[in-house]
Design an enzyme around this catalytic site. Structure first.
Site, PDB file in Angstrom:
ATOM      1  N   GLU A 163      33.171  -0.868  35.193  1.00  0.00           N
ATOM      2  CA  GLU A 163      31.874  -1.401  35.633  1.00  0.00           C
ATOM      3  C   GLU A 163      30.781  -0.619  34.920  1.00  0.00           C
ATOM      4  O   GLU A 163      30.808   0.603  34.893  1.00  0.00           O
ATOM      5  CB  GLU A 163      31.774  -1.262  37.171  1.00  0.00           C
ATOM      6  CG  GLU A 163      30.433  -1.572  37.800  1.00  0.00           C
ATOM      7  CD  GLU A 163      29.893  -2.973  37.496  1.00  0.00           C
ATOM      8  OE1 GLU A 163      30.537  -3.965  37.874  1.00  0.00           O
ATOM      9  OE2 GLU A 163      28.826  -3.045  36.871  1.00  0.00           O
ATOM     10  N   ASP A 192      30.920 -19.412  38.652  1.00  0.00           N
ATOM     11  CA  ASP A 192      30.168 -20.587  39.123  1.00  0.00           C
ATOM     12  C   ASP A 192      29.492 -21.269  37.943  1.00  0.00           C
ATOM     13  O   ASP A 192      28.804 -22.255  38.123  1.00  0.00           O
ATOM     14  CB  ASP A 192      29.074 -20.122  40.096  1.00  0.00           C
ATOM     15  CG  ASP A 192      28.122 -19.184  39.379  1.00  0.00           C
ATOM     16  OD1 ASP A 192      28.578 -18.102  38.948  1.00  0.00           O
ATOM     17  OD2 ASP A 192      26.946 -19.535  39.200  1.00  0.00           O
ATOM     18  N   LYS A 210      21.497 -18.164  27.664  1.00  0.00           N
ATOM     19  CA  LYS A 210      20.706 -18.550  26.481  1.00  0.00           C
ATOM     20  C   LYS A 210      21.565 -18.456  25.221  1.00  0.00           C
ATOM     21  O   LYS A 210      22.314 -17.486  25.060  1.00  0.00           O
ATOM     22  CB  LYS A 210      19.493 -17.628  26.336  1.00  0.00           C
ATOM     23  CG  LYS A 210      18.472 -17.876  27.419  1.00  0.00           C
ATOM     24  CD  LYS A 210      17.195 -17.126  27.137  1.00  0.00           C
ATOM     25  CE  LYS A 210      16.208 -17.379  28.257  1.00  0.00           C
ATOM     26  NZ  LYS A 210      15.412 -16.219  28.585  1.00  0.00           N
ATOM     27  N   GLU A 253      40.298  -4.725  36.327  1.00  0.00           N
ATOM     28  CA  GLU A 253      39.211  -5.626  36.734  1.00  0.00           C
ATOM     29  C   GLU A 253      37.950  -5.235  35.974  1.00  0.00           C
ATOM     30  O   GLU A 253      37.542  -4.070  35.983  1.00  0.00           O
ATOM     31  CB  GLU A 253      38.946  -5.550  38.248  1.00  0.00           C
ATOM     32  CG  GLU A 253      37.897  -6.593  38.637  1.00  0.00           C
ATOM     33  CD  GLU A 253      37.460  -6.553  40.087  1.00  0.00           C
ATOM     34  OE1 GLU A 253      37.928  -5.681  40.850  1.00  0.00           O
ATOM     35  OE2 GLU A 253      36.614  -7.389  40.451  1.00  0.00           O
ATOM     36  N   ASP A 267      28.702 -11.910  33.874  1.00  0.00           N
ATOM     37  CA  ASP A 267      27.327 -12.293  33.508  1.00  0.00           C
ATOM     38  C   ASP A 267      27.405 -13.450  32.515  1.00  0.00           C
ATOM     39  O   ASP A 267      28.061 -13.331  31.473  1.00  0.00           O
ATOM     40  CB  ASP A 267      26.603 -11.097  32.871  1.00  0.00           C
ATOM     41  CG  ASP A 267      26.351 -10.001  33.904  1.00  0.00           C
ATOM     42  OD1 ASP A 267      26.287 -10.317  35.100  1.00  0.00           O
ATOM     43  OD2 ASP A 267      26.233  -8.825  33.494  1.00  0.00           O
TER      44      ASP A 267
HETATM   45  C1  LIG Z   1      27.464 -11.136  38.198  1.00  0.00           C
HETATM   46  S1  LIG Z   1      28.074  -9.586  38.544  1.00  0.00           S
HETATM   47  C2  LIG Z   1      29.592  -9.905  39.418  1.00  0.00           C
HETATM   48  C3  LIG Z   1      30.089  -8.719  40.215  1.00  0.00           C
HETATM   49  C4  LIG Z   1      31.364  -8.967  41.034  1.00  0.00           C
HETATM   50  N1  LIG Z   1      32.501  -9.257  40.185  1.00  0.00           N
HETATM   51  C5  LIG Z   1      31.126 -10.074  42.017  1.00  0.00           C
HETATM   52  O1  LIG Z   1      31.695 -11.162  41.800  1.00  0.00           O
HETATM   53  O2  LIG Z   1      30.387  -9.847  42.982  1.00  0.00           O
HETATM   54  C6  LIG Z   1      28.675  -9.032  36.979  1.00  0.00           C
HETATM   55  C7  LIG Z   1      29.078  -7.572  36.991  1.00  0.00           C
HETATM   56  O3  LIG Z   1      29.664  -7.235  35.748  1.00  0.00           O
HETATM   57  C8  LIG Z   1      29.148  -5.984  35.332  1.00  0.00           C
HETATM   58  N2  LIG Z   1      29.304  -5.975  33.867  1.00  0.00           N
HETATM   59  C9  LIG Z   1      28.607  -6.684  32.958  1.00  0.00           C
HETATM   60  N3  LIG Z   1      29.088  -6.472  31.726  1.00  0.00           N
HETATM   61  C10 LIG Z   1      30.120  -5.613  31.852  1.00  0.00           C
HETATM   62  C11 LIG Z   1      31.031  -5.001  30.940  1.00  0.00           C
HETATM   63  N4  LIG Z   1      30.956  -5.243  29.623  1.00  0.00           N
HETATM   64  N5  LIG Z   1      31.967  -4.164  31.418  1.00  0.00           N
HETATM   65  C12 LIG Z   1      32.030  -3.897  32.743  1.00  0.00           C
HETATM   66  N6  LIG Z   1      31.201  -4.433  33.655  1.00  0.00           N
HETATM   67  C13 LIG Z   1      30.268  -5.283  33.217  1.00  0.00           C
HETATM   68  C14 LIG Z   1      27.740  -5.966  35.832  1.00  0.00           C
HETATM   69  O4  LIG Z   1      27.231  -4.654  35.969  1.00  0.00           O
HETATM   70  C15 LIG Z   1      27.904  -6.634  37.197  1.00  0.00           C
HETATM   71  O5  LIG Z   1      28.243  -5.708  38.200  1.00  0.00           O
END
Ligand SMILES: C[S@@+](CC[C@H](N)C(=O)[O-])C[C@H]1O[C@@H](n2cnc3c(N)ncnc32)[C@H](O)[C@@H]1O
Length: 310
Positions: free
Chosen positions: A52, A138, A106, A27, A102
């Site tokens: 993460e 979303d 942009k 994940e 994420d």
């Molecule tokens: C919008 S949050 C969603 C978190 C979770 N999956 C949820 O749905 O509640 C995106 C997560 O991805 C992590 N993240 C972003 N880029 C990442 C990467 N390259 N590798 C691992 N985690 C990453 C961020 O730190 C954040 O916790």
């Protein structure tokens, strides 16, 4: 927390991380881990490796896994693509889960998106035959982007069923539910494999040099930018203390970004310039490049290299 402490060229088999064999699931970006815990309990036979980047999230999720007695999850604190590259063997992953990545909406930030053509190609080398990536988001624009990027590789079959209810239990799903946003889900099933292998990023035991000459009074760096093959290293700033300098450095390589400290200090054998152990950086080609850049700077200040392990 699992640290990738092995310096071998091949990633360790998952048995080494989990103490047993089982279907491997990765994940990426598990956030506070509430989905991960539910998923792992629902599939006790599976081995779940979560990656993460956020330290706060890693701590919260670890607490949760302990509290809830989740046994079949291991965590990599860092980038998901690096975990797939260096921690899992080729053709070993049954499922990759990406919930609410994420979106980088942009245009100029789109290169930061995880789910793009290059990633899908490389991922195909880690998935088992018929293995799949499950995306829930979303963000419709990112969703369409990911579908196009995957299809353009010709390596995946893509389906877009409704999101499984379990995937709508994450922290972000709960948040967007409250705002009434629509959700999008895709299953990318591997149908073929990229012919280019994706070898683990090579790691080294050390990166330093010994130099002869007086320790400089000042170490002007002013954001020295050092281009690397497939990335960049930046020497940001030198901070002086009694024994020498700490140098703040930023290294971006394919699948790995690190902020680290380098050191320049007097040792019994001369002036040591190398990687500080603080933060346990992974010593990669890019980190060696940063040290080489620092050594060049010292040479320009009149020091002479007597031992080079860069
Ligand atoms: C919008 S949050 C969603 C978190 C979770 N999956 C949820 O749905 O509640 C995106 C997560 O991805 C992590 N993240 C972003 N880029 C990442 C990467 N390259 N590798 C691992 N985690 C990453 C961020 O730190 C954040 O916790």
């Amino acid at each position: 927390m699992v640290r990738p402490a092995l310096l071998k060229d091949l990633p360790p088999p998952p048995e080494g991380l989990f103490g047993r064999a089982g279907p491997l699931v990765v994940e990426v970006g598990f956030g506070d881990g509430r989905f991960t815990a539910l998923y792992a309990k629902l599939h006790p036979e599976r081995l779940v490796l979560g990656a993460e980047v956020s330290s706060g999230s890693v701590v919260r999720a670890l607490r949760r896994f302990r509290r809830e007695g989740v046994e079949n999850v291991r965590i990599y604190h860092g980038e998901g693509s690096f975990a797939l590259r260096n921690l899992v063997p080729p053709r070993s992953v049954l499922e990759v889960i990406v919930n609410f990545p994420d979106p980088w909406p942009k245009k100029r930030h789109q290169e930061n998106r995880l789910l793009q053509r290059g990633f899908f190609r490389k991922l195909s080398t880690r998935l088992v035959e018929g293995g799949r990536l499950l995306l829930t988001t979303d963000h419709e624009e990112y969703f369409r982007f990911a579908l196009e990027e995957a299809l353009s590789t010709g390596l995946y079959r893509v389906e877009t069923p409704p999101p499984p209810p379990l995937h709508l239990t994450t922290k972000y799903a709960e948040k967007w539910k409250g705002e009434g946003r629509p959700f999008f889900h895709a299953v990318f099933t591997k149908e073929a494999e990229d012919h280019a292998p994706w070898p683990p990023l090579r790691r080294y035991p050390m990166a330093h040099a010994l130099l002869e000459g007086p320790l400089p009074e000042h170490l002007p760096l002013s954001k020295t930018v050092l281009p690397l093959e497939g990335g960049v290293a930046v020497l940001l700033k030198a901070l002086k203390d009694e024994e020498g300098f700490y140098v703040l450095a930023h290294v971006e390589e394919e699948d790995l970004t690190q902020d680290l400290l380098l050191e320049v200090r007097r040792s019994a054998h001369g002036v040591y310039a190398g990687v500080s152990r603080f933060g346990h950086p992974l010593i990669t080609e890019g980190v060696k490049g940063a040290v080489r850049g620092l050594v060049e700077r010292l040479k320009a200040l009149g020091l002479r290299v007597v031992q080079d392990h860069t």
